[in-house]
Write a protein that holds these residues in place. Structure first.
Motif, PDB file in Angstrom:
ATOM      1  N   HIS A   1       2.201  59.974   0.879  1.00 27.46           N
ATOM      2  CA  HIS A   1       3.655  59.749   0.916  1.00 27.46           C
ATOM      3  C   HIS A   1       4.113  59.196   2.262  1.00 27.46           C
ATOM      4  O   HIS A   1       5.072  58.431   2.325  1.00 27.46           O
ATOM      5  N   HIS A   2       3.384  59.533   3.328  1.00 25.91           N
ATOM      6  CA  HIS A   2       3.743  58.936   4.623  1.00 25.91           C
ATOM      7  C   HIS A   2       3.559  57.416   4.583  1.00 25.91           C
ATOM      8  O   HIS A   2       4.362  56.670   5.129  1.00 25.91           O
ATOM      9  N   GLY A   3       2.480  56.996   3.926  1.00 26.05           N
ATOM     10  CA  GLY A   3       2.190  55.569   3.829  1.00 26.05           C
ATOM     11  C   GLY A   3       3.220  54.831   2.988  1.00 26.05           C
ATOM     12  O   GLY A   3       3.698  53.756   3.358  1.00 26.05           O
ATOM     13  N   VAL A   4       3.558  55.427   1.827  1.00 24.46           N
ATOM     14  CA  VAL A   4       4.561  54.804   0.949  1.00 24.46           C
ATOM     15  C   VAL A   4       5.890  54.704   1.683  1.00 24.46           C
ATOM     16  O   VAL A   4       6.550  53.654   1.686  1.00 24.46           O
TER      17      VAL A   4
ATOM     18  N   ASN B   1       4.501  53.082  14.937  1.00 25.45           N
ATOM     19  CA  ASN B   1       4.824  54.216  14.066  1.00 25.45           C
ATOM     20  C   ASN B   1       4.593  53.877  12.594  1.00 25.45           C
ATOM     21  O   ASN B   1       4.203  54.738  11.807  1.00 25.45           O
ATOM     22  N   PHE B   2       4.833  52.614  12.241  1.00 25.76           N
ATOM     23  CA  PHE B   2       4.542  52.156  10.879  1.00 25.76           C
ATOM     24  C   PHE B   2       3.057  52.369  10.568  1.00 25.76           C
ATOM     25  O   PHE B   2       2.700  52.920   9.532  1.00 25.76           O
ATOM     26  N   SER B   3       2.206  51.946  11.498  1.00 25.48           N
ATOM     27  CA  SER B   3       0.761  52.078  11.278  1.00 25.48           C
ATOM     28  C   SER B   3       0.367  53.538  11.101  1.00 25.48           C
ATOM     29  O   SER B   3      -0.436  53.874  10.239  1.00 25.48           O
ATOM     30  N   ARG B   4       0.946  54.391  11.917  1.00 24.39           N
ATOM     31  CA  ARG B   4       0.621  55.809  11.830  1.00 24.39           C
ATOM     32  C   ARG B   4       0.993  56.366  10.452  1.00 24.39           C
ATOM     33  O   ARG B   4       0.205  57.059   9.821  1.00 24.39           O
ATOM     34  N   GLY B   5       2.185  56.026   9.991  1.00 27.28           N
ATOM     35  CA  GLY B   5       2.613  56.481   8.669  1.00 27.28           C
ATOM     36  C   GLY B   5       1.728  55.917   7.573  1.00 27.28           C
ATOM     37  O   GLY B   5       1.322  56.622   6.651  1.00 27.28           O
TER      38      GLY B   5
ATOM     39  N   ASN C   1       4.641  61.481  15.107  1.00 27.44           N
ATOM     40  CA  ASN C   1       4.346  62.251  16.308  1.00 27.44           C
ATOM     41  C   ASN C   1       4.742  61.401  17.518  1.00 27.44           C
ATOM     42  O   ASN C   1       3.925  60.708  18.108  1.00 27.44           O
ATOM     43  N   PRO C   2       6.043  61.444  17.847  1.00 24.12           N
ATOM     44  CA  PRO C   2       6.555  60.566  18.914  1.00 24.12           C
ATOM     45  C   PRO C   2       5.850  60.790  20.249  1.00 24.12           C
ATOM     46  O   PRO C   2       5.649  59.835  21.003  1.00 24.12           O
ATOM     47  N   ASP C   3       5.461  62.037  20.524  1.00 22.50           N
ATOM     48  CA  ASP C   3       4.784  62.311  21.793  1.00 22.50           C
ATOM     49  C   ASP C   3       3.458  61.563  21.877  1.00 22.50           C
ATOM     50  O   ASP C   3       3.133  60.957  22.890  1.00 22.50           O
TER      51      ASP C   3
ATOM     52  N   MET D   1      -1.897  45.615  19.057  1.00 23.48           N
ATOM     53  CA  MET D   1      -2.827  45.770  17.939  1.00 23.48           C
ATOM     54  C   MET D   1      -3.787  46.942  18.170  1.00 23.48           C
ATOM     55  O   MET D   1      -4.156  47.647  17.226  1.00 23.48           O
ATOM     56  N   ILE D   2      -4.156  47.130  19.429  1.00 23.67           N
ATOM     57  CA  ILE D   2      -5.018  48.279  19.739  1.00 23.67           C
ATOM     58  C   ILE D   2      -4.233  49.576  19.532  1.00 23.67           C
ATOM     59  O   ILE D   2      -4.738  50.542  18.953  1.00 23.67           O
ATOM     60  N   ALA D   3      -2.967  49.564  19.974  1.00 22.33           N
ATOM     61  CA  ALA D   3      -2.126  50.759  19.785  1.00 22.33           C
ATOM     62  C   ALA D   3      -1.987  51.073  18.293  1.00 22.33           C
ATOM     63  O   ALA D   3      -2.062  52.231  17.883  1.00 22.33           O
ATOM     64  N   LYS D   4      -1.807  50.035  17.477  1.00 17.90           N
ATOM     65  CA  LYS D   4      -1.691  50.248  16.028  1.00 17.90           C
ATOM     66  C   LYS D   4      -2.979  50.867  15.475  1.00 17.90           C
ATOM     67  O   LYS D   4      -2.939  51.789  14.667  1.00 17.90           O
TER      68      LYS D   4
END
Lengths: 268, 311
Positions: free
Chosen positions: A18-21, B104-108, B115-117, B148-151
């Motif tokens: 769900h995080h990805g979606v 943050n997009f990549s993380r999700g 996890n902003p920290d 790109m590395i951060a992603k």
């Protein structure tokens, strides 16, 4: 490995990313918000223009259709016109652009299933076009008295059509290898069929031969059903409209499933 | 590689034949140990990227299997991919997004809660903090590479793939990249990098794999590789040319080169020769020496000779 890893099988525990979606959905919505003027203000102005031209200038000289004034009569058609084209362009662009720039690599390498990818892209596209449809409805009600006889059915038709054309757009976006192809089907097929599909007139106004021809246009059924939910009048029986709406939805869903089964145009 | 520890990447019989019929990978078997830095070397079109892209899920293999930390990359793709981060070769980024949003997009996308920290720390480590609200398109190429590395690191992967990380990158970024790889290794992250800058492999890698025409022709500890395949030579520049190697110098296995101006001894493996005795002998034969050089072949020379042998 010759022995089972203690963590083997943990892939099944994460059943829905769900995080990805949510990440893709938010990304797509953010894209629309960056271009808010183009997304919402432009269609609102265009709708207003339609009412100035068709509603006030021409509509005042036309008889009412089934007891509905011409200005009000075209509201569902205008909404569908926008839903069709916005769903298609949003969803097709949404998946085509990362393919074009190469950023699709990230989605393909992420722990996200094809179903989730579709839910995210199609969900975002449908959301945007529904908001747009409702904006048009709100704009229209400033010009003409709009009443909705079957609000539940209106929402249902709106939702299913938005999702269906978003799925259709997603397919187009996957299929297209260039910008021209991306525009091809919407411009050359869907828009003409919509204009000829009774968005601005009742097909009963056509000569009998053309009425018959119109019945081969699937868009007629979609618009007619939607208009029925507003005014209770329709060109074709509402059951048929419903069948066509759901049939088209199922067909698009089937094609998407088939595409993902083969990895078509995404992986080689 | 320690055979007692289960490999973090295990590749068996992996092949790829594209629809066009082109064979990109011949059956490849490879184990990569947890925490090692593995450099995949090979000329352009050798199959380096194909191999990486299969492991990361971007290309479908024709046959064979890969597990990442014990998870099959196809049957358990979620668990496998969640462990892997990829920095692809091409600079492919969104344009209108901010640095903060895209990381943050990549993380999700990789299924991790916000996890902003962590993301803030990551940006700081990559000297991107002051660019966090900048749109990606306003960044320089080097900065985009950092993004790109951060992603790729946004979801705290245990395995990181760097596909040509320093191609077209300035000296500073290259140095930062090397430091980054070392610090990742300290945290136990496995790093697999492809490169055709052999200097890079020489500098960083624990093990080296050489791939050519879709075939993994060699996998070896870097040190062993340098030792067994590297040539050491002793070159003696003569004061006046010789027409033949004097028979008295036979035990030293010398060759005459540069038109008789040089005597060359090639060291065979670890066996060294008594240079002092050789010089003494030459002196007794009145052969004048103008200069003396030793030369050790680099990984680059080893690589070139390997690839040309298999060409």
């Amino acid at each position: 490995m010759s022995f089972p890893s203690p963590r083997a099988g943990s892939g099944k525990r994460l059943d829905f990313n769900h995080h990805g979606v949510w990440a893709i959905y938010r990304f797509e919505i953010a894209r629309a918000l960056r271009t808010l003027v183009q997304t919402l203000v432009t269609p609102a102005i265009t709708t207003s223009l339609y009412f100035v031209v068709f509603g006030a200038a021409i509509g005042s000289r036309l008889d009412s259709l089934g007891g509905v004034g011409y200005g009000a009569f075209i509201v569902p058609g205008l909404m569908m016109l926008a839903i069709f084209s916005e769903s298609m362009s949003n969803a097709s662009f949404g998946i085509f652009f990362p393919k074009f720039t190469g950023t699709i690599y990230e989605v393909l390498s992420a722990p996200i299933s094809y179903v989730e990818i579709v839910i995210a892209y199609v969900g975002a596209a449908a959301t945007k076009s529904i908001v747009l449809g409702l904006t048009i409805l709100a704009t229209a009600s400033l010009f003409v008295p709009v009443h909705i006889l079957h609000p539940g059915w209106m929402i249902a038709f709106l939702l299913v059509n938005a999702v269906t054309f978003s799925l259709f757009g997603f397919i187009l976006g996957l299929w297209a290898t260039g910008w021209e192809q991306l525009q091809l089907i919407p411009m050359l097929v869907v828009t003409p069929l919509t204009f000829l599909g009774g968005a601005f007139y009742s097909i009963s106004m056509l000569p009998p031969a053309w009425q018959t021809v119109s019945l081969f246009n699937p868009i007629v059924y979609l618009i007619s059903g939607f208009r029925w939910s507003f005014y209770g009048t329709a060109d074709v029986r509402v059951g048929l409209s419903l069948a066509f709406t759901l049939g088209f939805f199922a067909a698009c869903l089937g094609v998407v499933a088939l595409i993902f089964k083969t990895g078509y145009r995404l992986k080689n | 590689m320690n055979p007692d520890i289960a490999p973090v990447i295990r590749i068996r019989g992996l092949t790829k034949r594209y629809a066009s019929g082109a064979v990109a990978l011949k059956p490849v078997d490879l184990d990569i140990a947890k925490g090692e830095i593995f450099a995949l070397l090979g000329p352009n079109g050798a199959g380096k990227s194909t191999l990486i892209n299969i492991i990361c899920g971007i290309v479908t293999p024709s046959s064979g299997s890969v597990t990442a930390d014990g998870h099959d990359i196809q049957r358990e793709y979620r668990a496998a991919r969640a462990k892997i981060g990829l920095v692809p070769q091409e600079l492919t980024t969104d344009s209108f997004e901010t640095v903060w949003a895209t990381v943050n997009f990549s993380r999700g996308l990789f299924g991790k809660p916000a996890n902003p920290d962590y993301v803030a720390r990551l940006l700081r480590d990559l000297s991107l903090s002051d660019k966090r609200n900048a749109r990606i398109m306003s960044l320089s190429g080097g900065m985009k590479r950092r993004v790109m590395i951060a992603k790729a690191l946004s979801h705290e992967p245990e395995i990181l793939f760097l596909d040509e990380p320093t191609a077209g990158v300035d000296v500073e970024l290259r140095r930062d990249m090397w430091n980054l790889v070392r610090s990742l290794r300290e945290r136990g992250v496995t790093v697999i990098l492809t490169t055709h800058y052999i200097e890079e492999a020489e500098e960083m890698a624990d093990r080296v794999g050489v791939i050519n025409k879709g075939e993994l022709i060699l996998v070896e500890e870097k040190r062993t590789l340098m030792k067994t395949l590297g040539k050491r030579q002793l070159v003696l520049h003569l004061a006046s040319p010789l027409s033949a190697v004097p028979p008295e110098l036979g035990p030293w296995r010398l060759e005459l080169s540069a038109g008789g101006h040089e005597l060359v001894h090639t060291v065979d493996g670890d066996r060294s020769i008594d240079v002092a005795a050789l010089l003494e002998r030459m002196s007794s034969l009145s052969i004048g020496i103008r200069d003396l050089q030793t030369h050790q072949s680099s990984l680059e020379e080893i690589f070139v000779s390997l690839v040309s042998r298999h060409a």
